[in-house]
Design an enzyme around this catalytic site. Structure first.
Site, PDB file in Angstrom:
ATOM      1  N   SER A 126       0.815  -1.215   0.000  1.00  0.00           N
ATOM      2  CA  SER A 126       0.000   0.000   0.000  1.00  0.00           C
ATOM      3  C   SER A 126       0.843   1.256   0.000  1.00  0.00           C
ATOM      4  O   SER A 126       0.320   2.349  -0.230  1.00  0.00           O
ATOM      5  CB  SER A 126      -0.866   0.030   1.266  1.00  0.00           C
ATOM      6  OG  SER A 126      -1.706  -1.078   1.321  1.00  0.00           O
ATOM      7  N   GLU A 159      -3.761  -0.140  -9.037  1.00  0.00           N
ATOM      8  CA  GLU A 159      -2.774   0.929  -9.230  1.00  0.00           C
ATOM      9  C   GLU A 159      -1.451   0.246  -9.617  1.00  0.00           C
ATOM     10  O   GLU A 159      -1.013  -0.668  -8.927  1.00  0.00           O
ATOM     11  CB  GLU A 159      -2.623   1.648  -7.871  1.00  0.00           C
ATOM     12  CG  GLU A 159      -2.255   3.065  -7.913  1.00  0.00           C
ATOM     13  CD  GLU A 159      -2.316   3.697  -6.509  1.00  0.00           C
ATOM     14  OE1 GLU A 159      -2.494   3.019  -5.481  1.00  0.00           O
ATOM     15  OE2 GLU A 159      -2.167   4.922  -6.462  1.00  0.00           O
TER      16      GLU A 159
HETATM   17  P1  NAD Z   1      -3.816  -9.425   6.341  1.00  0.00           P
HETATM   18  O1  NAD Z   1      -3.372  -9.153   7.730  1.00  0.00           O
HETATM   19  O2  NAD Z   1      -5.242  -9.797   6.097  1.00  0.00           O
HETATM   20  O3  NAD Z   1      -2.932 -10.622   5.713  1.00  0.00           O
HETATM   21  C1  NAD Z   1      -1.548 -10.636   5.721  1.00  0.00           C
HETATM   22  C2  NAD Z   1      -1.111 -12.074   5.488  1.00  0.00           C
HETATM   23  O4  NAD Z   1       0.310 -12.105   5.345  1.00  0.00           O
HETATM   24  C3  NAD Z   1      -1.478 -13.004   6.637  1.00  0.00           C
HETATM   25  O5  NAD Z   1      -2.196 -14.125   6.150  1.00  0.00           O
HETATM   26  C4  NAD Z   1      -0.121 -13.407   7.195  1.00  0.00           C
HETATM   27  O6  NAD Z   1      -0.094 -14.719   7.746  1.00  0.00           O
HETATM   28  C5  NAD Z   1       0.746 -13.293   5.941  1.00  0.00           C
HETATM   29  N1  NAD Z   1       2.160 -13.265   6.240  1.00  0.00           N
HETATM   30  C6  NAD Z   1       2.796 -12.594   7.234  1.00  0.00           C
HETATM   31  N2  NAD Z   1       4.104 -12.890   7.212  1.00  0.00           N
HETATM   32  C7  NAD Z   1       4.290 -13.744   6.175  1.00  0.00           C
HETATM   33  C8  NAD Z   1       5.432 -14.432   5.657  1.00  0.00           C
HETATM   34  N3  NAD Z   1       6.631 -14.303   6.223  1.00  0.00           N
HETATM   35  N4  NAD Z   1       5.264 -15.240   4.585  1.00  0.00           N
HETATM   36  C9  NAD Z   1       4.046 -15.401   4.019  1.00  0.00           C
HETATM   37  N5  NAD Z   1       2.933 -14.792   4.486  1.00  0.00           N
HETATM   38  C10 NAD Z   1       3.066 -13.982   5.549  1.00  0.00           C
HETATM   39  O7  NAD Z   1      -3.385  -8.158   5.495  1.00  0.00           O
HETATM   40  P2  NAD Z   1      -3.996  -7.640   4.095  1.00  0.00           P
HETATM   41  O8  NAD Z   1      -5.017  -6.615   4.413  1.00  0.00           O
HETATM   42  O9  NAD Z   1      -4.322  -8.799   3.257  1.00  0.00           O
HETATM   43  O10 NAD Z   1      -2.737  -6.839   3.513  1.00  0.00           O
HETATM   44  C11 NAD Z   1      -1.735  -7.509   2.773  1.00  0.00           C
HETATM   45  C12 NAD Z   1      -0.989  -6.504   1.902  1.00  0.00           C
HETATM   46  O11 NAD Z   1      -1.930  -5.866   1.022  1.00  0.00           O
HETATM   47  C13 NAD Z   1      -0.293  -5.385   2.668  1.00  0.00           C
HETATM   48  O12 NAD Z   1       0.893  -5.033   1.995  1.00  0.00           O
HETATM   49  C14 NAD Z   1      -1.316  -4.254   2.589  1.00  0.00           C
HETATM   50  O13 NAD Z   1      -0.726  -2.989   2.729  1.00  0.00           O
HETATM   51  C15 NAD Z   1      -1.843  -4.461   1.183  1.00  0.00           C
HETATM   52  N6  NAD Z   1      -3.168  -3.879   0.927  1.00  0.00           N
HETATM   53  C16 NAD Z   1      -4.138  -3.932   1.873  1.00  0.00           C
HETATM   54  C17 NAD Z   1      -5.375  -3.382   1.614  1.00  0.00           C
HETATM   55  C18 NAD Z   1      -6.472  -3.442   2.641  1.00  0.00           C
HETATM   56  O14 NAD Z   1      -7.495  -2.742   2.480  1.00  0.00           O
HETATM   57  N7  NAD Z   1      -6.344  -4.214   3.699  1.00  0.00           N
HETATM   58  C19 NAD Z   1      -5.636  -2.786   0.372  1.00  0.00           C
HETATM   59  C20 NAD Z   1      -4.619  -2.768  -0.606  1.00  0.00           C
HETATM   60  C21 NAD Z   1      -3.377  -3.315  -0.297  1.00  0.00           C
END
Ligand code: NAD
Length: 291
Positions: A126, A159
């Site tokens: 993000s 994006e």
């Molecule tokens: P989330 O907390 O739902 O999921 C994160 C996942 O990453 C978890 O399942 C966790 O177990 C896994 N993880 C952590 N360490 C790891 C490792 N070493 N190896 C493999 N997996 C690992 O978070 P999310 O909301 O899905 O966000 C994930 C990414 O997407 C982030 O970079 C976030 O900034 C980005 N993002 C989030 C949103 C949102 O609205 N939440 C929107 C766009 C982008």
């Protein structure tokens, strides 16, 4: 290589991180006909991500939006695996693990080691610099930002962000893939928060300041923005959907990298994260979802 050839070379998509975003990306990729390898820290985590997709697809079948056969076929294309090593056979990987720079640097080094030559390494970060993540790999020309919106199956935008070394071929193939997944793309400079979060996170953070200063209740603040500015969701309920840990992580990147105190995170956001009240994903954030 032409863009069409680049896109045709992608048969298997890897997703590293099976949380809400990773699962959403796996879902749209499988529905578009791709083989998907969905990785997380353990097989249990990855399988749980696939389980969430199965539930959403069951709901779509119940609503008559897809046939039971289409659901089965999509689920059969999603293979839960462990870590970067489970993604060795992929043609393009989207990293979607927790928003943390040190973690993502480690994961990009792992992906670079594990994935075959020529595999594109995209990140759903993000806010974190694509160039900095590319720099830990031996293939910076194949590293690109592919920032999906939440919830991925619903939101139209992706994006696209080029790092300093990203080639035209990588950039154009990534745009073509996003379009193949039914998305519309915009391109942002590799700058903290890119376009969407550079604008969204200060709005959410300001709503947090308004809440902590007692301008109104969470409901008043959200209703004010929904009905006063015609936003589909209020900033506090949107923060709960994104995850307050993710919102705080992005705010900290904006503050640190841009260096302007106007981006400092509101204390109420920090306190909620410290309490483990991360929003919908933990059952409690600015609102209570446990009922
Ligand atoms: P989330 O907390 O739902 O999921 C994160 C996942 O990453 C978890 O399942 C966790 O177990 C896994 N993880 C952590 N360490 C790891 C490792 N070493 N190896 C493999 N997996 C690992 O978070 P999310 O909301 O899905 O966000 C994930 C990414 O997407 C982030 O970079 C976030 O900034 C980005 N993002 C989030 C949103 C949102 O609205 N939440 C929107 C766009 C982008």
């Amino acid at each position: 290589m032409t863009t069409a050839q680049g896109l045709a070379a992608i048969g298997t998509i890897g997703v590293l991180g099976a949380g809400q975003m990773g699962a959403g990306i796996a879902q749209v990729a499988a529905l578009a006909g791709y083989q998907v390898r969905l990785a997380d820290v353990s097989l249990e985590h990855a399988t749980k991500g696939k389980g969430g997709i199965a539930k959403l697809l069951t709901r779509a079948v119940d609503k008559g939006k897809m046939s039971a056969d289409e659901r089965e076929a999509a689920l059969e294309r999603i293979h839960p695996v462990i870590g970067a090593d489970g993604l060795a056979s992929c043609d393009l990987v989207v990293e979607a693990a927790t928003e943390n720079f040190e973690l993502k640097k480690r994961l990009f080094a792992d992906l670079d080691r594990a994935c075959r030559e020529g595999c594109i390494l995209a990140t759903n970060t993000s806010s974190i610099s694509i160039t900095a993540l590319a720099a830990v790999t031996k293939r910076p020309e194949l590293v690109v930002g592919m920032h999906f919106m939440n919830p991925v199956p619903v939101m139209k935008l992706v994006e696209i962000i080029r790092g300093l070394a990203t080639t035209d071929a990588t950039y154009e193939t990534t745009i073509a893939l996003a379009q193949r997944l039914g998305k519309t793309t915009i391109t942002s400079k590799d700058s903290p928060g890119f376009i969407v979060n550079r604008i969204l996170i200060p709005l959410i953070n300001e709503a947090c300041f308004a809440l902590q200063e007692g301008l109104g209740s969470a409901v008043d603040i959200d209703t004010g923005i929904k009905l006063g500015l015609n936003h589909p969701m209020g900033p506090l309920e949107l923060a709960d959907l994104i995850g307050l840990d993710t919102c705080l992580a992005i705010a900290e990147v904006l503050h640190r990298e841009i260096g302007d105190d106007k981006y400092r995170a509101a204390n109420i956001l920090r306190v909620h994260v410290a309490a483990g009240w991360l929003g919908r994903k933990t059952g409690r954030g600015f609102y209570d979802y446990r009922k």
